[in-house]
Design a protein around this motif. Structure first.
Motif, mmCIF file in Angstrom:
data_model
loop_
_atom_site.group_PDB
_atom_site.id
_atom_site.type_symbol
_atom_site.label_atom_id
_atom_site.label_comp_id
_atom_site.label_asym_id
_atom_site.label_seq_id
_atom_site.Cartn_x
_atom_site.Cartn_y
_atom_site.Cartn_z
ATOM 1 N N GLN B 81 0.830 -1.196 0.000
ATOM 2 C CA GLN B 81 0.000 0.000 0.000
ATOM 3 C C GLN B 81 0.877 1.264 0.000
ATOM 4 O O GLN B 81 2.003 1.222 0.498
ATOM 5 N N PRO B 82 0.357 2.372 -0.527
ATOM 6 C CA PRO B 82 1.154 3.616 -0.498
ATOM 7 C C PRO B 82 1.637 3.979 0.904
ATOM 8 O O PRO B 82 2.726 4.530 1.063
ATOM 9 N N GLY B 83 0.860 3.648 1.917
ATOM 10 C CA GLY B 83 1.268 3.914 3.295
ATOM 11 C C GLY B 83 2.448 3.085 3.766
ATOM 12 O O GLY B 83 3.024 3.368 4.818
ATOM 13 N N ASP B 84 2.823 2.070 2.976
ATOM 14 C CA ASP B 84 3.999 1.258 3.302
ATOM 15 C C ASP B 84 5.280 1.933 2.831
ATOM 16 O O ASP B 84 6.388 1.457 3.141
ATOM 17 N N THR B 112 9.056 2.567 -2.335
ATOM 18 C CA THR B 112 8.012 3.474 -2.810
ATOM 19 C C THR B 112 6.900 2.640 -3.408
ATOM 20 O O THR B 112 7.154 1.816 -4.312
ATOM 21 N N VAL B 113 5.699 2.808 -2.897
ATOM 22 C CA VAL B 113 4.537 2.107 -3.423
ATOM 23 C C VAL B 113 3.677 3.123 -4.152
ATOM 24 O O VAL B 113 3.129 4.048 -3.545
ATOM 25 N N ASN B 114 3.571 2.954 -5.464
ATOM 26 C CA ASN B 114 2.790 3.891 -6.275
ATOM 27 C C ASN B 114 1.306 3.551 -6.237
ATOM 28 O O ASN B 114 0.930 2.379 -6.276
ATOM 29 N N PRO B 115 0.463 4.571 -6.161
ATOM 30 C CA PRO B 115 -0.987 4.322 -6.082
ATOM 31 C C PRO B 115 -1.581 3.811 -7.395
ATOM 32 O O PRO B 115 -0.940 3.876 -8.436
#
Lengths: 115, 115
Positions: B81-84, B112-115
């Motif tokens: 998740q982006p929050g990760d 970086t986790v892209n939405p």
């Protein structure tokens, strides 16, 4: 409850000056650690205090670095005659030894910049 | 001598994908392997940890896989998740007596986790 508190959060100093960084560990935690975090270098161990035992100073990079822990609680990391290579984030952590796998709780660090 | 080697240095994953970070250690006396998560401006926080008597440990979307013979361990983040998005550090130490004495950290992986 309150976590590990470090002050100041940011410190800018001139080369050659002395600096003191403070750490207030979590109440009741018997172990206290200092780490240094440089860009791209991970976390480098500096010094470890446990109760009344002699501290493990094996990670201190030079004799310009020293630390003390008063009354088994607050700790101060002192850097004398600062150099530009001392610029980094200095992290303090505490833990409760005696409890299996008690994790290290880190403060938010002091960002030191030596100009 | 770098005792814990971490890879990759940075990782970009799409939302919902699997993030995998690998670490290798050299000291066979290490018997405690935690992973820490660090957000910008904050200190590292324990995410999950494993002892070498098990090959896998899962907590929610986070799993540590441990290969004692290869002296390697990895962190898998499922359904990223982006929050990760954060920096992840692997670490190792010798517990001995119930302490987390002197964690040795890898150099970190910026996820970086892209939405």
């Amino acid at each position: 409850g309150a976590g590990v508190s470090q002050s100041p959060s940011n410190k800018v100093t001139e080369k050659g000056k002395d600096v003191e960084l403070r750490c207030d560990p979590i109440s009741g935690h018997t172990a206290l650690y200092w780490y240094r975090q440089s860009l791209g270098q991970g976390l480098e161990f500096l010094i470890y205090f446990q109760g009344n035992s002699a501290p493990d100073k094996s990670g201190l990079p030079s004799d310009r670095f020293s630390a003390e822990r008063t009354g088994g609680s607050v700790s101060t990391l002192t850097i004398q005659r600062t150099q530009q290579e001392d610029s980094a984030v200095y992290l303090c952590a505490s833990s409760f030894l005696g409890r299996r796998n008690s994790p290290l709780h880190f403060g938010n660090g002091t960002r030191l910049t030596v100009t | 001598q770098q005792q814990v080697k971490q890879s990759p240095q940075s990782l970009i994953v799409q939302k919902g994908g699997i993030s995998i970070i690998n670490c290798a250690y050299e000291n066979t006396a290490f018997d405690y392997f935690p992973w820490y998560q660090q957000f910008p401006g904050k200190g590292p926080a324990l995410l999950i940890a494993i002892r070498p008597d098990v090959s896998e440990k899962k907590e929610g979307r986070f799993t540590i896989s441990f290969n004692k013979s290869a002296k390697q361990f990895s962190l898998h983040i499922m359904d990223s998740q982006p929050g990760d998005s954060a920096t992840y550090f692997c670490a190792a130490s010798m517990i001995g007596g119930g302490s987390n004495y002197k964690l040795t950290f890898g150099k970190g992986t910026l996820l970086t986790v892209n939405p």
